[in-house]
Design a protein around this motif. Structure first.
Motif, PDB file in Angstrom:
ATOM      1  N   UNK A  19      38.224  54.486  45.611  1.00 24.14           N
ATOM      2  CA  UNK A  19      37.093  53.547  45.653  1.00 24.14           C
ATOM      3  C   UNK A  19      36.664  53.182  44.238  1.00 24.14           C
ATOM      4  N   UNK A  20      36.589  54.189  43.362  1.00 20.50           N
ATOM      5  CA  UNK A  20      36.238  53.927  41.967  1.00 20.50           C
ATOM      6  C   UNK A  20      37.205  52.929  41.345  1.00 20.50           C
ATOM      7  N   UNK A  21      38.485  53.166  41.511  1.00 20.16           N
ATOM      8  CA  UNK A  21      39.490  52.323  40.872  1.00 20.16           C
ATOM      9  C   UNK A  21      39.427  50.895  41.412  1.00 20.16           C
ATOM     10  N   UNK A  22      39.252  50.767  42.723  1.00 25.93           N
ATOM     11  CA  UNK A  22      39.170  49.437  43.325  1.00 25.93           C
ATOM     12  C   UNK A  22      37.963  48.671  42.806  1.00 25.93           C
ATOM     13  N   UNK A  23      36.794  49.285  42.911  1.00 22.12           N
ATOM     14  CA  UNK A  23      35.558  48.597  42.527  1.00 22.12           C
ATOM     15  C   UNK A  23      35.525  48.346  41.027  1.00 22.12           C
ATOM     16  N   UNK A  24      35.892  49.354  40.252  1.00 30.12           N
ATOM     17  CA  UNK A  24      35.831  49.216  38.801  1.00 30.12           C
ATOM     18  C   UNK A  24      36.794  48.146  38.298  1.00 30.12           C
ATOM     19  N   UNK A  25      38.002  48.119  38.868  1.00 27.82           N
ATOM     20  CA  UNK A  25      38.974  47.112  38.426  1.00 27.82           C
ATOM     21  C   UNK A  25      38.523  45.711  38.814  1.00 27.82           C
ATOM     22  N   UNK A  26      37.930  45.575  40.003  1.00 29.99           N
ATOM     23  CA  UNK A  26      37.456  44.254  40.434  1.00 29.99           C
ATOM     24  C   UNK A  26      36.277  43.799  39.588  1.00 29.99           C
ATOM     25  N   UNK A  27      35.279  44.680  39.406  1.00 29.28           N
ATOM     26  CA  UNK A  27      34.092  44.303  38.637  1.00 29.28           C
ATOM     27  C   UNK A  27      34.431  44.055  37.172  1.00 29.28           C
ATOM     28  N   UNK A  28      35.141  45.012  36.574  1.00 32.24           N
ATOM     29  CA  UNK A  28      35.458  44.872  35.159  1.00 32.24           C
ATOM     30  C   UNK A  28      36.383  43.683  34.936  1.00 32.24           C
ATOM     31  N   UNK A  29      37.461  43.605  35.740  1.00 33.92           N
ATOM     32  CA  UNK A  29      38.386  42.495  35.586  1.00 33.92           C
ATOM     33  C   UNK A  29      37.717  41.157  35.829  1.00 33.92           C
ATOM     34  N   UNK A  30      36.911  41.088  36.908  1.00 34.37           N
ATOM     35  CA  UNK A  30      36.228  39.832  37.218  1.00 34.37           C
ATOM     36  C   UNK A  30      35.240  39.428  36.139  1.00 34.37           C
ATOM     37  N   UNK A  31      34.456  40.402  35.655  1.00 36.85           N
ATOM     38  CA  UNK A  31      33.462  40.100  34.625  1.00 36.85           C
ATOM     39  C   UNK A  31      34.130  39.649  33.327  1.00 36.85           C
ATOM     40  N   UNK A  32      35.230  40.318  32.960  1.00 36.02           N
ATOM     41  CA  UNK A  32      35.920  39.965  31.718  1.00 36.02           C
ATOM     42  C   UNK A  32      36.537  38.576  31.820  1.00 36.02           C
ATOM     43  N   UNK A  33      37.224  38.284  32.920  1.00 37.42           N
ATOM     44  CA  UNK A  33      37.857  36.965  33.090  1.00 37.42           C
ATOM     45  C   UNK A  33      36.803  35.862  33.112  1.00 37.42           C
ATOM     46  N   UNK A  34      35.698  36.118  33.829  1.00 39.74           N
ATOM     47  CA  UNK A  34      34.618  35.125  33.896  1.00 39.74           C
ATOM     48  C   UNK A  34      34.045  34.847  32.505  1.00 39.74           C
ATOM     49  N   UNK A  35      33.802  35.906  31.746  1.00 33.46           N
ATOM     50  CA  UNK A  35      33.234  35.735  30.399  1.00 33.46           C
ATOM     51  C   UNK A  35      34.202  34.993  29.484  1.00 33.46           C
ATOM     52  N   UNK A  36      35.500  35.354  29.539  1.00 33.24           N
ATOM     53  CA  UNK A  36      36.480  34.691  28.686  1.00 33.24           C
ATOM     54  C   UNK A  36      36.603  33.212  29.043  1.00 33.24           C
ATOM     55  N   UNK A  37      36.556  32.898  30.340  1.00 29.08           N
ATOM     56  CA  UNK A  37      36.780  31.519  30.770  1.00 29.08           C
ATOM     57  C   UNK A  37      35.572  30.641  30.514  1.00 29.08           C
ATOM     58  N   UNK A  38      34.380  31.131  30.784  1.00 30.98           N
ATOM     59  CA  UNK A  38      33.189  30.279  30.727  1.00 30.98           C
ATOM     60  C   UNK A  38      32.443  30.365  29.397  1.00 30.98           C
ATOM     61  N   UNK A  39      32.645  31.411  28.632  1.00 29.33           N
ATOM     62  CA  UNK A  39      31.900  31.551  27.388  1.00 29.33           C
ATOM     63  C   UNK A  39      32.782  31.438  26.143  1.00 29.33           C
ATOM     64  N   UNK A  40      34.096  31.431  26.316  1.00 29.41           N
ATOM     65  CA  UNK A  40      34.972  31.270  25.153  1.00 29.41           C
ATOM     66  C   UNK A  40      35.855  30.033  25.343  1.00 29.41           C
ATOM     67  N   UNK A  41      36.883  30.137  26.198  1.00 33.28           N
ATOM     68  CA  UNK A  41      37.729  28.951  26.429  1.00 33.28           C
ATOM     69  C   UNK A  41      38.545  29.177  27.710  1.00 33.28           C
ATOM     70  N   UNK A  42      38.422  28.270  28.678  1.00 36.24           N
ATOM     71  CA  UNK A  42      39.093  28.462  29.953  1.00 36.24           C
ATOM     72  C   UNK A  42      40.615  28.259  29.833  1.00 36.24           C
ATOM     73  N   UNK A  43      41.025  27.371  28.913  1.00 36.42           N
ATOM     74  CA  UNK A  43      42.467  27.148  28.753  1.00 36.42           C
ATOM     75  C   UNK A  43      43.143  28.388  28.155  1.00 36.42           C
ATOM     76  N   UNK A  44      42.512  28.987  27.160  1.00 35.17           N
ATOM     77  CA  UNK A  44      43.046  30.204  26.565  1.00 35.17           C
ATOM     78  C   UNK A  44      43.117  31.321  27.618  1.00 35.17           C
ATOM     79  N   UNK A  45      42.105  31.391  28.459  1.00 40.22           N
ATOM     80  CA  UNK A  45      42.099  32.394  29.533  1.00 40.22           C
ATOM     81  C   UNK A  45      43.252  32.167  30.502  1.00 40.22           C
ATOM     82  N   UNK A  46      43.452  30.909  30.874  1.00 38.77           N
ATOM     83  CA  UNK A  46      44.514  30.589  31.827  1.00 38.77           C
ATOM     84  C   UNK A  46      45.891  30.939  31.263  1.00 38.77           C
ATOM     85  N   UNK A  47      46.117  30.593  30.017  1.00 42.34           N
ATOM     86  CA  UNK A  47      47.402  30.887  29.383  1.00 42.34           C
ATOM     87  C   UNK A  47      47.626  32.401  29.297  1.00 42.34           C
ATOM     88  N   UNK A  48      46.580  33.131  28.958  1.00 45.44           N
ATOM     89  CA  UNK A  48      46.720  34.580  28.799  1.00 45.44           C
ATOM     90  C   UNK A  48      47.012  35.290  30.113  1.00 45.44           C
TER      91      UNK A  48
END
Length: 588
Positions: free
Chosen positions: A135-164
């Motif tokens: 449960x820890x691994x599932x929730x932590x990976x979803x929250x952390x991964x989702x939060x990081x991707x969201x921040x990279x896409x909306x606060x830095x550059x969505x194209x760079x996020x997509x390429x990465x």
């Protein structure tokens, strides 16, 4: 994800702990976004030469505060999530143990002890790991991964996020494929461990037989084969497990390459700052854990899936003998009537008992004799309702035993089986097993009736002497008499001695039987025996042969008939005289 769906009943039960744990993980994921942002801001301030000591101190203070809060929150979610996982482990172990106590003898005849132990240890631990780390691994990976991707896409550059993130679908396919392989291989590994566990249990229990026949080396070779099989199957699991980290690291490394390459281009184009690229690469580093966690999650889930299937299969087995809805909640008492047209063990073709008809008044003693395999023990097991009679009926007090609740029925019996099982406890605790609250005086009285009191006093610690596993430190006769004392202590309505005097000498046998007759007035006793002297004083004697009644009556009646009983009785008396030297003196 099917294992989480199957465990949903427990997640709902522990929803408060899991809910708070998940909220704590979400807060941790959000807070972990702050350090990369702070580093990016400091890098840009350095580049612009606008960083002051005061501003640097502010950022360092905020970073330190974030670290302290993260420390506290991480402690909290561990207590909440891992605690819930350990409670599931306890619950499943208790359910499995309770289920074992309800299952019928046929189940234990068909299953190996080591396999049942493996279900209650390794399999339960794998399920606990799923409910905790999974449960820890599932929730932590979803929250952390989702939060990081969201921040990279909306606060830095969505194209760079997509390429990465272009290599991510490849990782999803690889981890799914590895998960399927682990599921199959881990199931085989658990089965191999069960076989090994069973072999160890069997050999330790039978170590004296192994030594007596000089089979130590042969058993060592067999054990080596089993350990090699377990090792090979676990290595097969490890080979797949070992592919997760290299695969994920390779894919994440390729993502870094794309991020730095395309990010440098964006910096040159003035679309992002060098601080934002630094911040982005740190965030991308934060994605390594969710990616690794995803691989770990597949591993944990497949192990849990295989183990939960094995445990659920056991829990789904229903006992053959159950209480009726209208079962009587009273301990049976009164006369016994056994009318069996035929009884056949499950899975067998030939009946073990046929045309058995006997009535026994309360307080009488019934003796049952016959050759090995004649049906004596089967008769006793049917009285205890270890199996149900479909063609016929057994009544106590005029009521079929199927009408009584099992717990109440078995309270009426004191049973001393052929296989005298003693626990790894003191002699007093073994005798008081059926009545843990018995006083020492009551325990000693039962021991005197079973003619074992004097033997016990010879032990170094008397009644406080701890016997070895299954009573290996005692002789066969001592184990039999302690088992008899255990049954006598509960003063049962019906006492069954199933060939329980075979290991004692004739003098001790006579003393025990005299004590029983003197102290069990108005209590019914059933004695099965090969030595006919044990049933000589019985009110009624059955002679069984191939599951049928060959002869019946009192001792005098059977002797007058001149059949098998009379012939065997004279032969045993003659053997006893020869052993004592009586015949030689009589012939002189």
């Amino acid at each position: 994800m099917s294992i989480f769906r199957d465990l949903w009943w427990y997640f709902k039960r522990e929803r408060l702990h899991y809910g708070l744990g998940i909220l704590t993980l979400f807060a941790v994921a959000l807070l972990e976004l702050f350090p990369p942002y702070a580093v990016g801001a400091i890098v840009d301030a350095i580049k612009q030469q606008s960083l002051t000591p005061g501003e640097l101190g502010k950022w360092l203070f905020l970073l330190g505060l974030t670290a302290v809060v993260l420390y506290i929150l991480r402690y909290i979610w561990r207590i909440l999530l891992f605690g819930a996982g350990f409670r599931l482990e306890r619950l499943l172990r208790q359910q499995l143990y309770n289920h074992y106590t309800l299952l019928s003898p046929r189940f234990f005849h068909q299953r190996r002890t080591g396999d049942l132990m493996a279900h209650a240890t390794n399999d339960i631990e794998a399920i606990e790991l799923t409910a905790g780390d999974g449960v820890l691994t599932l929730v932590d990976s979803l929250f952390m991964g989702g939060a990081v991707v969201f921040t990279m896409a909306f606060f830095i550059d969505w194209q760079l996020t997509l390429v990465s993130l272009l290599p991510m679908p490849l990782m999803a396919w690889a981890t799914g494929h590895y998960g399927n392989l682990i599921h199959r291989r881990f199931h085989k590994a658990q089965e191999a461990f069960s076989a090994l566990n069973d072999k160890v249990q069997e050999n330790i229990s039978g170590i004296r037989v192994i030594k007596a026949f000089g089979q130590e080396e042969a058993e060592k070779r067999e054990f080596e084969k089993l350990t090699s099989d377990v090792m090979q199957k676990n290595i097969a699991v490890a080979k797949v497990d070992a592919l997760f980290d290299p695969t994920i690291s390779l894919i994440v490394g390729f993502s870094f390459f794309l991020a730095v390459s395309f990010g440098s281009y964006l910096v040159i184009q003035d679309r992002i700052t060098i601080g934002e690229l630094t911040q982005f690469t740190i965030y991308l580093g934060h994605l390594i854990w969710p990616m690794l966690a995803f691989g770990m999650l597949i591993n944990i889930m497949e192990r849990g899936r295989a183990s939960y299937d094995r445990v659920r299969e056991l829990l789904s087995i229903r006992p053959d003998i159950t209480d009726r809805e209208d079962a009587l909640d009273q301990v049976p008492t009164g006369d016994i009537s056994v009318q069996i047209a035929a009884f056949t063990y499950p899975g067998k073709e030939e009946p073990s008992l046929r045309d058995i008809s006997v009535d026994l008044k309360r307080g009488q003693t019934l003796g049952i004799v016959g050759k090995t395999g004649s049906g004596k023990t089967t008769f006793c097991r049917l009285l205890l309702r270890e199996f149900d009679v479909e063609e016929g009926a057994i009544l106590i007090g005029g009521i079929p035993i199927t009408r009584y609740r099992l717990g109440c029925l078995r309270k009426a019996f004191g049973y001393v089986p052929q296989d005298h099982f003693l626990f790894s406890a003191t002699i007093a605790e073994n005798i008081a097993f059926g009545r843990p609250d018995a006083t020492r005086e009551e325990i000693e009285k039962a021991a005197r009736l079973a003619c074992i009191h004097e033997d016990i006093l010879q032990f170094p610690k008397g009644y406080d002497t701890v016997v070895g596993e299954r009573g290996v430190t005692l002789s066969g006769g001592q184990k039999q008499r302690i088992s008899i004392a255990r049954a006598l202590l509960i003063d049962p309505e019906i006492l069954i001695l199933d060939d329980s005097l075979s290991a004692v000498d004739a003098k001790t046998e006579t003393a025990i039987l005299q004590a029983l007759r003197a102290n069990r007035a108005n209590r019914t006793t059933i004695i099965t025996a090969h030595r006919l002297s044990a049933v000589e004083k019985a009110d009624h004697i059955l002679v069984l042969e191939n599951g049928r009644i060959r002869e019946q009556g009192t001792h005098d009646q059977l002797m007058a008939q001149g059949g098998w009983y009379a012939d065997m009785y004279r032969r045993q008396q003659l053997e006893s005289l020869v052993a004592q030297g009586g015949v030689a003196r009589g012939d002189a």
